[in-house]
Design a protein around this motif. Structure first.
Motif, PDB file in Angstrom:
ATOM      1  N   GLU A 282      21.162  46.875 -31.072  1.00  0.00           N
ATOM      2  CA  GLU A 282      22.222  46.713 -32.083  1.00  0.00           C
ATOM      3  C   GLU A 282      22.631  48.039 -32.715  1.00  0.00           C
ATOM      4  O   GLU A 282      23.719  48.152 -33.278  1.00  0.00           O
ATOM      5  N   LYS A 294      23.009  44.816 -25.171  1.00  0.00           N
ATOM      6  CA  LYS A 294      24.426  44.940 -24.829  1.00  0.00           C
ATOM      7  C   LYS A 294      24.597  45.749 -23.544  1.00  0.00           C
ATOM      8  O   LYS A 294      23.973  46.793 -23.378  1.00  0.00           O
ATOM      9  N   LYS A 311      31.488  49.336 -24.022  1.00  0.00           N
ATOM     10  CA  LYS A 311      30.834  48.045 -24.242  1.00  0.00           C
ATOM     11  C   LYS A 311      31.685  46.948 -23.641  1.00  0.00           C
ATOM     12  O   LYS A 311      32.753  46.618 -24.163  1.00  0.00           O
ATOM     13  N   ILE A 315      25.929  40.457 -22.495  1.00  0.00           N
ATOM     14  CA  ILE A 315      24.508  40.622 -22.823  1.00  0.00           C
ATOM     15  C   ILE A 315      23.718  40.524 -21.527  1.00  0.00           C
ATOM     16  O   ILE A 315      23.918  39.584 -20.742  1.00  0.00           O
ATOM     17  N   THR A 336      28.903  38.732 -25.797  1.00  0.00           N
ATOM     18  CA  THR A 336      28.521  38.854 -27.200  1.00  0.00           C
ATOM     19  C   THR A 336      29.370  37.949 -28.073  1.00  0.00           C
ATOM     20  O   THR A 336      28.944  37.529 -29.149  1.00  0.00           O
TER      21      THR A 336
END
Length: 435
Positions: A282, A294, A311, A315, A336
Motif C-alpha cells: 500500500e 498491487k 499501476k 491484485i 483493486t
C-alpha cells in the motif's frame, strides 16, 4: 506467405528487428539478463525525464536514481489528452495509437512507438508457438467485441483477415446465435480459439446442453486461449470437458501487450522480454515473492509514452519460485476496484461473490450468467440470465452463502433479465461497486 508479419511491416512496425532483439534477450543467462534489465530500466527512465514533459512533472522533486522513489503511474494520471503525454520525440502521427477497453472504469488513449509495438507482437508470436500456433498461418476462432459503426466494423474485419481469424461477436450469446457459431466450427478448419473468457464459457455451456464435444465437430482444433477476464477453475474444467483441447490462460492489457502466458507445465510465465513486473504494498514498496499486492508494470522499450511503474489496477502474487529472468505469476485475484465494502468495516474481493453465487446457482438453478452490483453499503443487486426464475428457496440459499462468506444482514435484490449489459468492448464485468 507470412501475411500477418507482412501487414505489420506494411504499417511500419519493424517485426524482423523485434524478433532479433527477442532472440538476443532469450539467449542471456541469469547474470546477463540482470544487466540487460538494469540498463533498460535506467535508459527508459532517463529518456522520458529528458524528453517527456508529462513525466518530468510527475518526477519533480524526486530522486530519480532511486527506483523505489519513482512515482507509481495511475490511470487517473492519464486522463488528459494524448498529445500532452507524448514524448517530444514523437507526434500523434508517428506512433501507434489505441484505446483501453475501460474494464477498470477508467478508459484512456495511449501510444507506443513502432519498435515497442513490434516487440509486443514478437512476444505474442513466441508464446503462441509453444502450442504450435503460427500467427501467419494458424486459423483463429475469435470471441471478441466488434465496433458497430460501419467504418470501425470493416476496419476490424480487415484486421481479422490479415490476422487469419474469424470473429464471433460476443454481444449476442443466445442459443440461436451460438447455433450459428457451432455451424461455423463444423465447416471451418480452425486451429485455435482466442477471446473473452465469459463468452467462451457461454459457448461451452451451450455445447454441454447439446451434449456436443467441440473437438469432434472441428478436429483441427488444438488449443483454446482465454484472456481479458478471470478464468475460474470450475469454468476451466467445463472448457476442457466440452472442447477436449488444452485451455491456456493469458493475461494482458492493451497498453502493455502480453503480461503473462501459461506454459505447458501450467506455469503462468510473466513476459520479461519487454516488461518488468513488480508487486507493491500500500506504500508502493516492493513485496517479496510469495506476497500479494498491487501489480505494477514498466514497459522497457516504449519511448513514445511512459509506462513506468504503471499501476494496472490488478491484485496479484508472484511465486516464490520466481527469478528476475523468469517471474511466475502464481495468482491474479482481481482488480483493486473490485472490492466489496461491508457495514462492519470489513472488505472483501469482488470475486468472493462470484464463488458464492456461482456455487449455489450453478448447482441448483439453470443460471447462464450473472452480474452483481453493490448499490449501498449493505445492499446488492444480482442480475441474472436463466431459463426459469430463481425460486424463493434458491434465493435463500444464496442469502445463506452470503451470510457465511461475507457477513449477515446484507440485503440482496434479484433481477432476472433476458440479456446482461456488456461493456462496449464486449467484456462482462461480473462485480460492480457503485459506492
Amino acid at each position: 506467405m507470412k501475411r500477418f508479419e507482412w501487414s505489420l511491416r506494411l504499417k511500419g512496425f519493424p517485426i524482423k528487428e523485434a524478433k532479433k532483439t527477442l532472440r538476443l534477450i532469450e539467449s542471456y543467462d541469469e547474470k546477463a539478463y540482470a544487466n540487460f534489465l538494469s540498463r533498460q530500466l535506467r535508459s527508459i527512465v532517463q529518456f522520458h525525464l529528458e524528453n517527456t514533459p508529462f513525466y518530468q512533472e510527475l518526477c519533480n522533486g524526486i530522486n530519480s536514481n532511486n527506483w523505489n522513489e519513482l512515482p507509481v503511474l495511475t490511470k487517473a494520471n492519464l486522463q488528459q489528452p494524448l498529445k500532452d503525454r507524448l514524448s517530444n520525440k514523437y507526434t500523434e502521427k508517428t506512433v501507434h495509437q489505441h484505446k483501453t477497453s475501460g474494464s477498470s472504469g477508467t478508459p484512456f488513449s495511449f501510444a507506443k512507438d513502432n519498435f515497442a509495438h513490434a516487440m509486443t507482437w514478437a512476444t505474442f508470436m513466441q508464446r503462441y508457438a509453444w502450442y504450435d500456433i503460427d500467427l501467419n498461418t494458424s486459423k483463429q476462432a475469435r470471441f471478441y467485441g466488434i465496433p458497430l459503426d460501419k467504418k470501425g466494423y470493416y476496419k476490424e474485419r480487415l484486421k481479422d483477415w490479415l490476422g487469419n481469424r474469424f470473429r464471433f461477436s460476443v454481444f449476442d450469446l443466445s442459443d440461436a446465435a451460438l447455433e450459428t457459431v457451432l455451424k461455423k466450427f463444423k465447416h471451418t478448419k480452425f486451429d485455435y480459439i482466442n477471446g473473452y473468457t465469459s463468452s467462451i464459457v457461454q459457448f461451452a455451456k451451450f455445447l454441454e446442453r447439446k451434449n456436443i464435444i467441440l473437438k469432434e465437430v472441428c478436429p483441427t482444433l488444438n488449443v483454446c486461449i482465454v484472456t481479458s477476464e478471470m478464468l475460474f477453475e470450475a469454468d476451466k474444467q467445463l472448457l476442457e470437458r466440452q472442447f477436449n483441447i488444452p485451455i491456456v490462460n493469458e493475461y494482458g492489457a492493451a497498453e502493455l501487450g502480453l503480461i503473462a502466458f501459461q506454459n505447458k507445465d501450467k506455469q503462468w510465465l510473466v513476459n520479461s522480454n519487454h516488461l518488468y513486473v513488480e508487486i507493491l504494498d500500500e506504500n508502493n514498496q516492493p513485496l517479496p515473492y510469495g506476497d500479494t499486492g498491487k501489480v505494477v508494470i514498466t514497459d522497457l522499450f516504449n519511448r513514445a509514452h511512459p509506462f513506468i511503474r504503471y499501476k494496472l489496477g490488478d491484485i496479484g502474487r508472484l511465486s516464490k519460485a520466481s527469478t528476475l529472468q523468469q517471474p511466475i505469476l502464481e495468482q491474479l485475484t482481481g482488480r483493486t476496484s473490485d472490492i466489496i465494502k461491508l457495514p462492519s468495516g470489513k472488505t472483501s474481493a469482488g470475486l468472493t461473490f462470484y464463488y458464492v453465487t456461482k456455487t449455489v446457482m450453478d448447482t441448483k438453478a439453470n443460471v447462464k450468467e450473472f452480474v452483481i452490483e453493490q448499490t449501498k453499503l449493505d445492499s446488492f443487486l444480482i442480475s441474472y440470465v436463466a431459463k426459469n426464475s430463481l425460486t424463493n428457496e434458491q434465493k435463500q440459499a444464496v442469502q445463506n452463502a452470503v451470510d457465511k462468506y461475507l457477513e449477515p444482514n446484507l440485503k440482496l435484490v434479484f433481477e432476472q433479465k433476458e440479456v446482461l449489459q456488456r461493456q462496449n468492448s464486449g467484456k462482462l464485468k461480473q462485480f460492480i461497486s457503485s459506492l
